[in-house]
Design a protein around this motif. Structure first.
Motif: not given
Length: 160
Positions: A142-144, A147-152, A155-158
């Motif tokens: 997830f890209q929340t 939160q800056y957690r999606h960089f790893l 594919r991200v889901v908002r």
């Protein structure tokens, strides 16, 4: 060791240590990976929150129905393990303890290779860091907001 889920100390560590680590490790993440054409093994990290686990359960069942020959491995924490054993669709359950990050990262790493990896947690950067250590060909998370957690992830889901 972080003692209590949701504690101020745990949140501070997740924020002040987690964000810089996620950003630093993102520099070492392979870029432009594509989703696998063949999926034989899936790892799913769902480390906390019984409510999130219950909400996720229909997806797990549908995933197994769609890909019956695929091995599905769930990585679960102590707070949701009791209800995970009641779910349908997984082949293996691996215990991790978010309070012991190094041991959990080692368990994830030592669990073998995965064609696909899902992190179904929405907030903690700890999940993103554990996902980084998974030997996975493709990672989804997830890209929340803020939160800056999606960089790893590949594919991200908002998350909304």
């Amino acid at each position: 060791m972080i003692r209590k889920r949701g504690s101020q100390f745990a949140r501070a560590v997740d924020y002040y240590v987690g964000i810089p680590l996620v950003l630093l490790l993102s520099l070492f993440r392979p870029r432009h990976r594509t989703a696998p054409a063949s999926i034989r093994r899936i790892g799913i990290l769902i480390s906390a929150a019984i409510g999130d686990t219950i909400v996720f359960s229909p997806l797990l069942k549908a995933l197994k129905k769609k890909l019956p020959q695929t091995e599905i491995v769930l990585f679960v924490g102590p707070s949701n393990k009791p209800c995970v054993s009641l779910l349908e669709g997984m082949d293996t359950i691996v215990d991790i303890d978010p309070h012991h990050f190094i041991a959990s990262a080692k368990r994830v790493r030592d669990s073998g290779k995965f064609d696909l990896w899902f992190d179904v947690g929405q907030w903690p950067r700890l999940n993103a860091l554990l996902s980084f250590f998974a030997r996975a060909g493709f990672r989804v998370g997830f890209q929340t907001a803020c939160q800056y957690r999606h960089f790893l992830y590949d594919r991200v889901v908002r998350h909304s």
